[in-house]
Design an enzyme around this catalytic site. Structure first.
Site, PDB file in Angstrom:
ATOM      1  NE  ARG A 115       0.324  -5.400   2.020  1.00  0.00           N
ATOM      2  CZ  ARG A 115      -0.419  -4.309   2.252  1.00  0.00           C
ATOM      3  NH1 ARG A 115      -1.720  -4.373   2.273  1.00  0.00           N
ATOM      4  NH2 ARG A 115       0.171  -3.143   2.457  1.00  0.00           N
ATOM      5  CE  LYS A 167      -7.818 -10.495   1.343  1.00  0.00           C
ATOM      6  NZ  LYS A 167      -6.860  -9.621   1.987  1.00  0.00           N
ATOM      7  NE  ARG A 186     -10.122   2.971   6.368  1.00  0.00           N
ATOM      8  CZ  ARG A 186     -10.684   4.143   6.653  1.00  0.00           C
ATOM      9  NH1 ARG A 186     -11.864   4.431   6.189  1.00  0.00           N
ATOM     10  NH2 ARG A 186     -10.064   5.026   7.397  1.00  0.00           N
TER      11      ARG A 186
END
Ligand code: BTN
Length: 275
Positions: free
Chosen positions: A68, A132, A266
């Site tokens: 993204r 992640k 975040r």
């Protein structure tokens, strides 16, 4: 101009994949390539040549994998799973929350494979222990009579030696949690979940998945910053709304709704909250 494909064969075990897919195999059409720029890009090209809903493209290697917000997606043959699914919806379908549903399908599939503690970070990250593990990139194309979506998924299976230098954020892999499953089995489990959830989503939208998504919300009740070209919102992550928008309570107590677009989310640092 269609991109050239490498024709070097690699051992992609279609027999295992098809056996594990069972009846779902009849709803999809799977192609494996050794290398391409991005499975999303190549599947889009395939669509121009007549690929139908349910087409899946899996690549050992992407030379220009995309994430993204214009970011690149790093993957390594033998260490990553990278694939895209073409799914067509009737033209007037509301696609709110689609990338959240795809993320939820990934989380459910990984749990089915025995992974505990999978988290979802709005709108499209798959997290494991705060790092992640994978990501979802949904691209939407309007065609005569249909809305076509290309749902690209990247997952870290094993820790590639080069990632230490090339990946710019903390990452996790399935191997870290001792999940050592053939990529074909991971793919079959993912596709089964994706198809099941997409069929419900096509009829009922995101609402039926809201609670299930919330249960895995990695930032639930944590301080966050949502940034976009329109500015920053600092506040507490309350969760998602029925349409998949993120709800943040800002420092004045107001509830801000953040829709996907080009937003980055975040965790806020203490400094960020005080400033
Ligand atoms: C993100 O985290 O920003 C999304 C990452 C999506 C990566 C996958 S890998 C397969 C597909 N092809 C791409 O170029 N991107 C997606």
């Amino acid at each position: 101009m269609p991109e050239p494909l490498s024709l070097t064969p690699t051992a992609f075990d279609f027999a295992t994949l098809l056996a594990e897919l069972g009846d779902v195999a009849t709803c999809i059409d799977i192609e494996h390539v050794v290398r391409c720029s991005s499975t999303n890009t190549l599947l889009r090209e395939r669509m121009g040549l007549g690929a139908t809903s349910g087409s899946v493209l899996v690549a050992d290697e992407q030379t220009a994998g995309r994430g993204r917000r214009g970011r690149s997606w790093v993957s390594t043959p033998g260490y990553s799973l990278t694939f895209s699914l073409l799914w067509k919806f009737p033209i007037d379908t509301n696609l709110d929350g689609l990338s959240l549903v795809a993320g939820l399908a990934v989380a459910r599939a990984l749990e089915e494979l025995g992974l505990m503690g999978v988290g979802l970070k709005w709108p499209n990250d798959i997290w494991l222990h705060g790092r992640k593990l994978g990501g979802v990139l949904v691209e939407v194309l309007f065609e005569a009579g249909h809305t076509a979506t290309i749902i690209g998924i990247g997952l870290n299976l094993r820790r590639a030696p080069t990632w230490q230098d090339t990946v710019d954020q903390p990452f996790a892999t399935l191997e870290d949690d001792h999940i050592d499953v053939a990529r074909e089995s991971v793919l079959a489990t993912l596709l089964k979940q994706l198809l099941a959830l997409l069929n419900t989503y096509a009829k009922s939208g995101f609402a039926p998945f809201l609670r299930d998504w919330e249960r895995r919300n990695a930032l639930h009740r944590l301080p966050v910053v949502a940034s976009s070209e329109n500015g920053q919102h600092l506040g507490i992550c309350l969760g998602v709304a029925k349409d998949g928008a993120l709800q943040i309570q800002d420092l004045s107590g107001a509830i801000i709704l953040v829709t996907s677009g080009d937003v980055s989310l975040r965790l806020a640092t203490q400094e960020g909250l005080n400033s």
